[in-house]
Design an enzyme around this catalytic site. Sequence first.
Site, mmCIF file in Angstrom:
data_model
loop_
_atom_site.group_PDB
_atom_site.id
_atom_site.type_symbol
_atom_site.label_atom_id
_atom_site.label_comp_id
_atom_site.label_asym_id
_atom_site.label_seq_id
_atom_site.Cartn_x
_atom_site.Cartn_y
_atom_site.Cartn_z
ATOM 1 N N ASP A 1 35.985 46.065 29.673
ATOM 2 C CA ASP A 1 35.003 45.170 29.847
ATOM 3 C C ASP A 1 34.005 45.731 29.048
ATOM 4 O OD1 ASP A 1 33.637 43.273 31.156
ATOM 5 O OD2 ASP A 1 34.290 43.792 33.028
ATOM 6 N N ASP B 1 34.488 34.848 34.679
ATOM 7 C CA ASP B 1 34.439 35.472 36.010
ATOM 8 C C ASP B 1 34.448 34.374 37.044
ATOM 9 O OD1 ASP B 1 34.472 37.984 35.432
ATOM 10 O OD2 ASP B 1 32.083 38.202 35.344
#
Length: 694
Positions: free
Chosen positions: A449, A517
Site C-alpha cells: 500500500d 477502497d
Amino acid sequence: MLFDPAHRLWLLRGPTTSYAVRLAEDDSVRHVHWGAPLTLAQATQVAERAAPAASSFEAVAGVDELAVEGGARFGPPSLLVRFADGTRAVEWRYAGHDADGEQLRIHLRDRHYPLRVTLHYRMPAGTDVIERWTTVENPDDGAAITILRCDSAAWAVPHRPAYRMSHLTGGWNSEFQLRRTEVPVAETVLTSRRGITSHHANPWLAVDDGTAGEEHGEVWSTALAWSGSWRITLHRDPFGRTTWTGGFGHEGLSWSLAPGETLQTPVFAGLYTAGGFGSASRAWHGYVRGHVLPHPGETRPVLYNSWEATGFNVDEAGQLALAARAAALGVELFVTDDGWFGDRNSERAGLGDWVPNRVRFPAGLGPLAAQVRRLGMRFGLWVEPEMVNPDSDLYRAHPDWVLHMANRDRTEMRHQLVLNLARPDAAEWAHAWLDRLVREHQIDFLKWDANRPFTEAGWPGHADPDRLWIGHTRAVYRIMDRLRADHPGLRIEACAGGGGRADLGILARTDQVWASDNTDPVDRIGIQHGFSQLYPAQVMGAWVTDSPNPATARRTPLRFRFHVAMAGALGIGGDLTAWTADELKEAAELVAAYKEARTVIQHGTPFRLRGDGTLTAVEYRHENEHVVLAWCPSRRFGHQPAPLHLAAVQADAVYRNRDTGATHPGALLLYSGLPLDLPPGDHASALVRLQRLS
Ligand code: GLA
C-alpha cells in the site's frame, strides 16, 4: 521492420497495424503514419505528402517523434535540455540505426554539444502494441547537462475532421471514471504531481474521431508504464492536427545528467485498433497478459481481507475466527490487513515499525500463519513500505529519511510522511525487513500500500534533489523485483489507498491491483468499467463486503455484491463473524459458482455489453465457454430492461446454459438477446454460463 534508405524511412508492422517514421532534412525524426497496414511504398507516398508551413508564423512542417526546443517549434516539447553554457536548443545529427528482432533503435546526437539520444521502438511479436522509450546520454567528455523534460515518446494521429479523447479521472473511492470529451483546440494536460500514479488521472489516453463505438471505429490509445508522477500533454492545433507527448515527472522538475550518465525513460506504449473501444481493450488485455504480467497464466485465488471487518482492531483470536469462516466459504488466500505491527492501534502511530504487535500477537505471526495453512489457505499480509508515522521508532531514529525541505513544514497526510527510498540506506532497510518478513513466515502474498502523495519532496544536502521523484519509484520497482526473484512463490497486490497505483509499470512486478477502497457494488460498476478499458479482469481485485456499505450506506443483496465482484479477482472483505448462517451458506454457493466461471472471466476475452441504461453486462469468452455477468442497479415502474444482445457468439452455433440446460441458437442470442432471470426490484443481477455446442 523495413527500411527505405533512399527516403530514410522506417516501417514497423504488426498483425493489423503499421507505424512509419522518417528522417527530415535537418535529421530530426518525423512521424509519418500510425494506423492501418501500409506497404513501404505506400508509407513513402504518405511521407511525400507532408504539407509545407502555412505562413512565416508557423512551425516547421511535420510532427516530431520527440520534439525538442530549437528551430521553429512551438508545440509542447518532449525533450528539454540546457547545456552548461546556457544554450537550450538542440540540433540533431543522425548517428545511425540498428534493429534486432522486435526492436528498432534510431540514434541521434547534437551537432555541437555532447548529447546523445536514442529513440526506441519495439513491437512485441503478435501484438499491435508499439512500445516506445528514449535514452539520453551525456558521453564521457562533457560537462553536466540539465534535463528539464525527457518524455518517453510523442504520438500523432492522422488528420481527421474531429477528435475526441477518452481518459480516466476520479478521486479516492471514485477511481477510473471514464470521460469522453471533444479534444479542445488547446493543450490539455493529464498529470499526476503526487509521486504515485494517482486516483485522479490514470496514464491512459484514447483518441478517436468522435464516431467510434464499443465495437466499431478507429481508436488510437496509449499507456505509460510508470508508477510515480507523470504528464501527458495533448495538443490539438488550429490546423487540424492532434498530437501528444508523455513521460515520467511533472512540470518544473529538473535533473543534472553528469558526464558518462544515461537516463532511460519508462515505456509509453501505443496501440491502433479499428474495431472500437472494446477491441482496443481486448488488445491491451492481450498485451498485458503476454508482455507485462509476471504470472499471466495463473488463476488468481479467492481471497479474504480483514480490513473492512476489523479496521485497526487486529489480533490473533479475531483473525483466527475470520479465517475459520473464510475457509468454510471456499476462500483460498487469507490476508491480514493493517494493524498487525508496531503500536498500530490507529492511523496515528506505528507505521515503520514492522514487527508484530506484542499485545495482539504475543507469539508473533507464526501461530496465525500456521493455522491459516492448516485451514487450507495461503497467507498474506498488508505492508506500506514507503511510509512512516512520525510517532514511530523508525522516525525517531531516522527523521532525515523522509521527503523534506529545509525551512519547510513536513505536511502530514493520514498522520504519515513519505520515506525517501531514493536514499540507498532507506531502500536497503525497506528491502531487508520485507525480505526477513517474507522468509520468516513464508508469506505468499503482500498487499503493498501507499496511502498518501508526496509533499515537500526535497532531499537536503543532495546536489540534485529532484532526482528523488524518479529514484523513489525506481527503488520501489527494484525492491519488488528483488523480493520476487528471491521468493518465487510471492505474489503482490498493488494498492495506494485503493486504486492510486494502477499502471503498466507496477503490473510488471505485481499480480493484481486493489482497484478502489469503495466496495459499494453500484459504484463499483462504473469503477470497473473504467478499469477494464486498459487492465484485464484477472488483475482487478474486487471484494464483497457488508451491507449497508460502510462508504455509501447503500443496502444491496449479497447476490448482487457477489455478481459485481465476480467481474475480477474475487475477494471477500466483510465481517464474516456477523454474517448469518443463511448468508454464509449463500456466500459459499456464490464462491463455488465463481470458481466454476473464473477461468473464463480471468483468462477469457471480455465484451462490454450495454443495455438500455438500466442494465449493464460483460460477456467473457474463453474457447467454447461464455460467462455473462449482468447488473441492473435500479428500475422504474413498468420498465423492463431491453434485451441483452451478446457480442461474442456465432449466429450459426448453438449454446447451452450450463446451469439450466436450456439451449439457445446463436442467431437469437445476437438478435433477440439472452433471456435473463433477474429477480424483481433494485440491485438485480445474473450470472449465466453458456457452452458452445456446435
Ligand atoms: C488503504 C487501503 C485499504 C486498507 C487501508 C489500511 O486505504 O486501500 O484497503 O488496506 O489502507 O490502512
